[in-house]
Design a protein around this motif. Structure first.
Motif, PDB file in Angstrom:
ATOM      1  N   PRO A  28       0.851  -1.185   0.000  1.00 21.60           N
ATOM      2  CA  PRO A  28       0.000   0.000   0.000  1.00 21.60           C
ATOM      3  C   PRO A  28       0.890   1.239   0.000  1.00 21.60           C
ATOM      4  O   PRO A  28       1.920   1.254   0.683  1.00 21.60           O
ATOM      5  CB  PRO A  28      -0.763  -0.095   1.323  1.00 21.60           C
ATOM      6  N   GLY A  29       0.518   2.232  -0.778  1.00 17.02           N
ATOM      7  CA  GLY A  29       1.299   3.464  -0.818  1.00 17.02           C
ATOM      8  C   GLY A  29       2.502   3.402  -1.737  1.00 17.02           C
ATOM      9  O   GLY A  29       3.291   4.342  -1.797  1.00 17.02           O
ATOM     10  N   LYS A  32       0.910   2.221  -7.033  1.00 17.79           N
ATOM     11  CA  LYS A  32       0.322   1.375  -8.089  1.00 17.79           C
ATOM     12  C   LYS A  32      -0.781   2.113  -8.841  1.00 17.79           C
ATOM     13  O   LYS A  32      -0.830   2.094 -10.068  1.00 17.79           O
ATOM     14  CB  LYS A  32      -0.269   0.081  -7.497  1.00 17.79           C
ATOM     15  N   THR A  50      -8.955  -3.125  -8.004  1.00 18.32           N
ATOM     16  CA  THR A  50      -9.935  -3.852  -7.183  1.00 18.32           C
ATOM     17  C   THR A  50     -10.326  -3.020  -5.950  1.00 18.32           C
ATOM     18  O   THR A  50     -11.463  -3.070  -5.517  1.00 18.32           O
ATOM     19  CB  THR A  50      -9.404  -5.240  -6.757  1.00 18.32           C
ATOM     20  N   GLY A  51      -9.388  -2.227  -5.429  1.00 22.57           N
ATOM     21  CA  GLY A  51      -9.710  -1.352  -4.292  1.00 22.57           C
ATOM     22  C   GLY A  51     -10.814  -0.372  -4.673  1.00 22.57           C
ATOM     23  O   GLY A  51     -11.794  -0.196  -3.935  1.00 22.57           O
ATOM     24  N   ASP A  52     -10.684   0.246  -5.862  1.00 25.27           N
ATOM     25  CA  ASP A  52     -11.713   1.195  -6.325  1.00 25.27           C
ATOM     26  C   ASP A  52     -13.047   0.484  -6.532  1.00 25.27           C
ATOM     27  O   ASP A  52     -14.101   1.018  -6.173  1.00 25.27           O
ATOM     28  CB  ASP A  52     -11.300   1.854  -7.654  1.00 25.27           C
ATOM     29  N   ARG A  55     -14.545   0.025  -3.154  1.00 26.72           N
ATOM     30  CA  ARG A  55     -14.985   1.292  -2.551  1.00 26.72           C
ATOM     31  C   ARG A  55     -16.209   1.860  -3.252  1.00 26.72           C
ATOM     32  O   ARG A  55     -17.025   2.524  -2.646  1.00 26.72           O
ATOM     33  CB  ARG A  55     -13.835   2.309  -2.550  1.00 26.72           C
ATOM     34  N   VAL A  66     -13.182  -3.802   4.287  1.00 25.50           N
ATOM     35  CA  VAL A  66     -12.006  -3.195   3.666  1.00 25.50           C
ATOM     36  C   VAL A  66     -11.548  -1.947   4.436  1.00 25.50           C
ATOM     37  O   VAL A  66     -10.355  -1.713   4.603  1.00 25.50           O
ATOM     38  CB  VAL A  66     -12.322  -2.893   2.185  1.00 25.50           C
ATOM     39  N   VAL A  72     -10.346  -8.994   1.284  1.00 25.53           N
ATOM     40  CA  VAL A  72     -11.578  -9.659   0.877  1.00 25.53           C
ATOM     41  C   VAL A  72     -11.233 -11.135   0.634  1.00 25.53           C
ATOM     42  O   VAL A  72     -10.183 -11.423   0.056  1.00 25.53           O
ATOM     43  CB  VAL A  72     -12.103  -8.996  -0.425  1.00 25.53           C
ATOM     44  N   GLY A  98      -3.940  -4.134  -7.681  1.00 20.97           N
ATOM     45  CA  GLY A  98      -4.548  -4.632  -6.432  1.00 20.97           C
ATOM     46  C   GLY A  98      -4.995  -6.077  -6.547  1.00 20.97           C
ATOM     47  O   GLY A  98      -5.590  -6.624  -5.620  1.00 20.97           O
ATOM     48  N   PHE A  99      -4.739  -6.690  -7.655  1.00 25.08           N
ATOM     49  CA  PHE A  99      -5.068  -8.097  -7.866  1.00 25.08           C
ATOM     50  C   PHE A  99      -4.003  -8.695  -8.770  1.00 25.08           C
ATOM     51  O   PHE A  99      -3.668  -8.073  -9.785  1.00 25.08           O
ATOM     52  CB  PHE A  99      -6.439  -8.224  -8.546  1.00 25.08           C
ATOM     53  N   GLN A 105      -5.049 -16.197  -5.606  1.00 18.42           N
ATOM     54  CA  GLN A 105      -5.592 -15.262  -6.609  1.00 18.42           C
ATOM     55  C   GLN A 105      -4.741 -15.269  -7.879  1.00 18.42           C
ATOM     56  O   GLN A 105      -5.261 -15.164  -8.991  1.00 18.42           O
ATOM     57  CB  GLN A 105      -5.661 -13.845  -6.045  1.00 18.42           C
ATOM     58  N   ARG A 146      -9.689   8.374   2.488  1.00 17.55           N
ATOM     59  CA  ARG A 146     -10.006   6.948   2.477  1.00 17.55           C
ATOM     60  C   ARG A 146      -9.954   6.444   3.902  1.00 17.55           C
ATOM     61  O   ARG A 146      -8.977   6.673   4.607  1.00 17.55           O
ATOM     62  CB  ARG A 146      -8.947   6.205   1.642  1.00 17.55           C
ATOM     63  N   ASP A 148      -9.444   3.589   5.207  1.00 17.75           N
ATOM     64  CA  ASP A 148      -8.361   2.665   5.564  1.00 17.75           C
ATOM     65  C   ASP A 148      -6.993   3.348   5.604  1.00 17.75           C
ATOM     66  O   ASP A 148      -6.000   2.727   5.930  1.00 17.75           O
ATOM     67  CB  ASP A 148      -8.338   1.449   4.614  1.00 17.75           C
TER      68      ASP A 148
HETATM   69  P1  ADP Z   1      -3.771  -0.236  -1.179  1.00 15.86           P
HETATM   70  O1  ADP Z   1      -2.896  -0.712  -2.293  1.00 15.86           O
HETATM   71  O2  ADP Z   1      -3.394   1.122  -0.690  1.00 15.86           O
HETATM   72  O3  ADP Z   1      -3.918  -1.235  -0.085  1.00 15.86           O
HETATM   73  P2  ADP Z   1      -6.191  -0.700  -2.731  1.00 15.86           P
HETATM   74  O4  ADP Z   1      -7.076   0.387  -3.195  1.00 15.86           O
HETATM   75  O5  ADP Z   1      -5.499  -1.525  -3.754  1.00 15.86           O
HETATM   76  O6  ADP Z   1      -5.213   0.013  -1.734  1.00 15.86           O
HETATM   77  O7  ADP Z   1      -7.021  -1.730  -1.837  1.00 15.86           O
HETATM   78  C1  ADP Z   1      -7.733  -1.303  -0.711  1.00 15.86           C
HETATM   79  C2  ADP Z   1      -8.267  -2.501   0.066  1.00 15.86           C
HETATM   80  O8  ADP Z   1      -9.178  -3.262  -0.747  1.00 15.86           O
HETATM   81  C3  ADP Z   1      -7.242  -3.520   0.532  1.00 15.86           C
HETATM   82  O9  ADP Z   1      -6.603  -3.153   1.720  1.00 15.86           O
HETATM   83  C4  ADP Z   1      -8.128  -4.766   0.698  1.00 15.86           C
HETATM   84  O10 ADP Z   1      -8.855  -4.676   1.894  1.00 15.86           O
HETATM   85  C5  ADP Z   1      -9.122  -4.663  -0.441  1.00 15.86           C
HETATM   86  N1  ADP Z   1      -8.670  -5.398  -1.632  1.00 15.86           N
HETATM   87  C6  ADP Z   1      -8.302  -4.827  -2.823  1.00 15.86           C
HETATM   88  N2  ADP Z   1      -7.909  -5.772  -3.687  1.00 15.86           N
HETATM   89  C7  ADP Z   1      -7.996  -6.954  -3.038  1.00 15.86           C
HETATM   90  C8  ADP Z   1      -7.704  -8.302  -3.379  1.00 15.86           C
HETATM   91  N3  ADP Z   1      -7.202  -8.633  -4.586  1.00 15.86           N
HETATM   92  N4  ADP Z   1      -7.925  -9.279  -2.464  1.00 15.86           N
HETATM   93  C9  ADP Z   1      -8.401  -8.991  -1.263  1.00 15.86           C
HETATM   94  N5  ADP Z   1      -8.698  -7.747  -0.857  1.00 15.86           N
HETATM   95  C10 ADP Z   1      -8.504  -6.731  -1.722  1.00 15.86           C
END
Ligand code: ADP
Length: 211
Positions: A28-29, A32, A50-52, A55, A66, A72, A98-99, A105, A146, A148
């Motif tokens: 995170p941070g 990406k 995947t984060g977006d 959210r 999250v 997840v 994020g995936f 996965q 955000r 988190d």
């Molecule tokens: P960051 O890279 O700052 O953690 P992201 O926006 O990529 O932020 O993801 C935010 C949150 O979304 C993650 O901390 C997690 O809880 C969830 N998340 C995103 N992608 C996945 C994934 N592939 N598998 C599980 N949880 C995910």
């Protein structure tokens, strides 16, 4: 035999700035999302964050999970990703941001892409110090809000989860010779410059940041 060889050569000569399938790896941070957006803008990639997706979803349970810094569950995440993948044009190139976040996965992604008749080209590792990560996350918290990003314990949990569950992917992609490691402690122009060079990307238009 000769025909097959010709075909092989032709395939190698296909223009490769489009049609690429990339995975963004990094804590995170690490930048990406920022890099993905630049690659989308300059080279026409499609971008799945995947984060977006989470959210922006209407699933309150999922959003709560999250916001607390939890990953997840894999099966649910794969289901969500499969839906997103259907919306995309494979020809244009895709950035997965994020995936995958776990070995499971990563295997499922390989399988999904295989079924679509394509494969992953590169995994880009944005290599940063934990200090840099934390600084960037707190800057983002000030600006964007955000959930988190605002709590130190939640941030630490995400960083620990990255080390435990996601960092093993670095080895996996290194072994399959897909890994491109980038020094992401640098500024975003420099990171974009390095990635552009390593991927041999040719811009369709003038890059928006000076290279
Ligand atoms: P960051 O890279 O700052 O953690 P992201 O926006 O990529 O932020 O993801 C935010 C949150 O979304 C993650 O901390 C997690 O809880 C969830 N998340 C995103 N992608 C996945 C994934 N592939 N598998 C599980 N949880 C995910």
């Amino acid at each position: 035999m000769i025909k097959l060889f010709d075909q092989f050569l032709n395939e190698r000569e296909l223009p490769d700035s489009q049609g690429k399938i990339l995975v963004m790896l990094g804590p995170p941070g690490s930048g990406k999302g920022t890099l993905s957006k630049e690659l989308k803008k300059n080279f026409g990639f499609q971008h799945i964050s995947t984060g977006d997706v989470i959210r922006n979803s209407e699933d309150e349970e999922l959003k709560k999970l999250v916001a607390g810094g939890n990953l997840v569950p894999d099966d649910l995440m794969v289901k969500i990703l499969r839906q997103e993948l259907k919306k995309l044009d494979l020809e244009k190139g895709i950035i997965f941001d994020g995936f995958p976040r776990t070995i499971k996965q990563a295997r499922r992604l390989d399988r999904m892409l295989g079924k679509l008749g394509v494969g992953l080209n590169h995994a880009i590792l944005l290599d940063v110090d934990e200090e840099t990560s934390k600084k960037r996350i707190s800057k983002r918290a000030e600006k964007g809000g955000r959930k988190d990003d605002a709590d130190e314990e939640v941030i630490q949990k995400r960083l620990d989860d990255y080390e435990e569950k996601t960092a093993p992917l670095v080895d996996l992609y290194q072994k399959s010779r897909k890994l491109i490691k980038i020094d992401a402690d640098k500024g975003k122009e420099e990171v974009l410059r390095q990635v552009t060079k390593r991927l041999g990307l040719k811009s369709k238009k003038e890059p928006s940041v000076e290279l």
